[in-house]
Design a protein around this motif. Sequence first.
Motif, PDB file in Angstrom:
ATOM      1  N   ALA A   1      14.578  -0.332  -6.257  1.00  0.00           N
ATOM      2  CA  ALA A   1      13.551  -0.219  -5.224  1.00  0.00           C
ATOM      3  C   ALA A   1      12.314  -0.938  -5.729  1.00  0.00           C
ATOM      4  O   ALA A   1      12.112  -1.066  -6.940  1.00  0.00           O
ATOM      5  N   GLN A   2      11.492  -1.417  -4.803  1.00  0.00           N
ATOM      6  CA  GLN A   2      10.294  -2.140  -5.192  1.00  0.00           C
ATOM      7  C   GLN A   2       9.150  -1.802  -4.249  1.00  0.00           C
ATOM      8  O   GLN A   2       9.360  -1.578  -3.055  1.00  0.00           O
ATOM      9  N   PHE A   3       7.955  -1.763  -4.802  1.00  0.00           N
ATOM     10  CA  PHE A   3       6.731  -1.586  -4.035  1.00  0.00           C
ATOM     11  C   PHE A   3       5.757  -2.652  -4.513  1.00  0.00           C
ATOM     12  O   PHE A   3       5.570  -2.835  -5.721  1.00  0.00           O
ATOM     13  N   LYS A   4       5.155  -3.381  -3.567  1.00  0.00           N
ATOM     14  CA  LYS A   4       4.158  -4.408  -3.890  1.00  0.00           C
ATOM     15  C   LYS A   4       2.912  -4.150  -3.060  1.00  0.00           C
ATOM     16  O   LYS A   4       3.006  -3.782  -1.883  1.00  0.00           O
ATOM     17  N   GLN A   5       1.758  -4.368  -3.688  1.00  0.00           N
ATOM     18  CA  GLN A   5       0.502  -4.153  -2.978  1.00  0.00           C
ATOM     19  C   GLN A   5      -0.578  -5.061  -3.563  1.00  0.00           C
ATOM     20  O   GLN A   5      -0.749  -5.123  -4.783  1.00  0.00           O
ATOM     21  N   GLU A   6      -1.265  -5.786  -2.677  1.00  0.00           N
ATOM     22  CA  GLU A   6      -2.459  -6.527  -3.082  1.00  0.00           C
ATOM     23  C   GLU A   6      -3.570  -5.502  -3.226  1.00  0.00           C
ATOM     24  O   GLU A   6      -3.724  -4.622  -2.370  1.00  0.00           O
ATOM     25  N   LEU A   7      -4.350  -5.592  -4.303  1.00  0.00           N
ATOM     26  CA  LEU A   7      -5.381  -4.605  -4.560  1.00  0.00           C
ATOM     27  C   LEU A   7      -6.744  -5.231  -4.797  1.00  0.00           C
ATOM     28  O   LEU A   7      -6.848  -6.351  -5.288  1.00  0.00           O
ATOM     29  N   ASP A   8      -7.755  -4.462  -4.482  1.00  0.00           N
ATOM     30  CA  ASP A   8      -9.137  -4.739  -4.846  1.00  0.00           C
ATOM     31  C   ASP A   8      -9.519  -3.534  -5.701  1.00  0.00           C
ATOM     32  O   ASP A   8      -9.743  -2.447  -5.174  1.00  0.00           O
ATOM     33  N   VAL A   9      -9.526  -3.692  -7.010  1.00  0.00           N
ATOM     34  CA  VAL A   9      -9.611  -2.548  -7.908  1.00  0.00           C
ATOM     35  C   VAL A   9     -11.027  -2.252  -8.398  1.00  0.00           C
ATOM     36  O   VAL A   9     -11.277  -2.163  -9.578  1.00  0.00           O
ATOM     37  N   ARG A  10     -11.901  -2.049  -7.463  1.00  0.00           N
ATOM     38  CA  ARG A  10     -13.218  -1.550  -7.845  1.00  0.00           C
ATOM     39  C   ARG A  10     -13.028  -0.122  -8.325  1.00  0.00           C
ATOM     40  O   ARG A  10     -12.065   0.556  -7.962  1.00  0.00           O
ATOM     41  N   ALA A  11     -13.928   0.364  -9.141  1.00  0.00           N
ATOM     42  CA  ALA A  11     -13.784   1.684  -9.765  1.00  0.00           C
ATOM     43  C   ALA A  11     -13.497   2.779  -8.745  1.00  0.00           C
ATOM     44  O   ALA A  11     -12.712   3.689  -9.003  1.00  0.00           O
ATOM     45  N   SER A  12     -14.072   2.680  -7.562  1.00  0.00           N
ATOM     46  CA  SER A  12     -13.885   3.718  -6.549  1.00  0.00           C
ATOM     47  C   SER A  12     -12.467   3.746  -5.985  1.00  0.00           C
ATOM     48  O   SER A  12     -12.045   4.749  -5.412  1.00  0.00           O
TER      49      SER A  12
ATOM     50  N   VAL B   1       0.749   5.637  -6.590  1.00  0.00           N
ATOM     51  CA  VAL B   1       1.762   5.453  -7.625  1.00  0.00           C
ATOM     52  C   VAL B   1       2.461   6.776  -7.934  1.00  0.00           C
ATOM     53  O   VAL B   1       3.689   6.826  -8.065  1.00  0.00           O
ATOM     54  N   LYS B   2       1.714   7.848  -8.022  1.00  0.00           N
ATOM     55  CA  LYS B   2       2.327   9.155  -8.276  1.00  0.00           C
ATOM     56  C   LYS B   2       3.282   9.524  -7.149  1.00  0.00           C
ATOM     57  O   LYS B   2       4.365  10.076  -7.392  1.00  0.00           O
ATOM     58  N   ALA B   3       2.912   9.212  -5.905  1.00  0.00           N
ATOM     59  CA  ALA B   3       3.793   9.493  -4.772  1.00  0.00           C
ATOM     60  C   ALA B   3       5.093   8.717  -4.887  1.00  0.00           C
ATOM     61  O   ALA B   3       6.175   9.256  -4.613  1.00  0.00           O
ATOM     62  N   HIS B   4       5.028   7.455  -5.292  1.00  0.00           N
ATOM     63  CA  HIS B   4       6.251   6.665  -5.484  1.00  0.00           C
ATOM     64  C   HIS B   4       7.101   7.225  -6.615  1.00  0.00           C
ATOM     65  O   HIS B   4       8.330   7.233  -6.520  1.00  0.00           O
ATOM     66  N   MET B   5       6.471   7.683  -7.670  1.00  0.00           N
ATOM     67  CA  MET B   5       7.234   8.269  -8.774  1.00  0.00           C
ATOM     68  C   MET B   5       8.017   9.484  -8.278  1.00  0.00           C
ATOM     69  O   MET B   5       9.185   9.647  -8.605  1.00  0.00           O
ATOM     70  N   CYS B   6       7.393  10.321  -7.477  1.00  0.00           N
ATOM     71  CA  CYS B   6       8.075  11.500  -6.929  1.00  0.00           C
ATOM     72  C   CYS B   6       9.183  11.085  -5.965  1.00  0.00           C
ATOM     73  O   CYS B   6      10.296  11.609  -6.036  1.00  0.00           O
ATOM     74  N   LEU B   7       8.901  10.144  -5.081  1.00  0.00           N
ATOM     75  CA  LEU B   7       9.879   9.661  -4.116  1.00  0.00           C
ATOM     76  C   LEU B   7      11.103   9.079  -4.811  1.00  0.00           C
ATOM     77  O   LEU B   7      12.236   9.299  -4.377  1.00  0.00           O
ATOM     78  N   TRP B   8      10.896   8.377  -5.896  1.00  0.00           N
ATOM     79  CA  TRP B   8      11.982   7.712  -6.607  1.00  0.00           C
ATOM     80  C   TRP B   8      12.658   8.605  -7.640  1.00  0.00           C
ATOM     81  O   TRP B   8      13.563   8.172  -8.355  1.00  0.00           O
TER      82      TRP B   8
END
Length: 136
Positions: free
Chosen positions: A7-18, A27-34
């Motif tokens: 399975a794969q999940f891809k996401q473009e991110l803007d990783v400002r601290a907030s 990511v935690k949700a994907h870990m549980c789902l998988w």
Amino acid sequence: MAEAGTAQFKQELDVRASALGCVRTIVKAHMCLWGFAPLAETVALCLHELLANVPRHTGSPKCKLTLDRSPDRLRVTVSDTSQTLPVKREPDWTKETGRGLVLLDEMTDAWGAEPNPDGGKSVWFEIRATPQREAA
């Protein structure tokens, strides 16, 4: 052809601290789902370390996150626009930064960095595990 059970999940991110808390939640949700719930905190912490370095070392908060799950491992990759590969160094324990790669080395089974063919780089880590199936 994809390996069975991948399975794969891809996401473009803007990783400002907030935004880091939101990414950790996803990511935690994907870990549980998988079926990797026991690894959720470890994966989120290691990913947080990678994402925090993106704006610090590239000058831009833009990056791409890829999660790859196979039957016996999880691979997390963060790709950004910088061509400078990270180098693990002995951290200065009196400072608040500089321990991310030491943390990856201790908490993951493998990690690395490689230049991308179209520019930039990808930094990744892997954790080997067998997904847990919930009891029926």
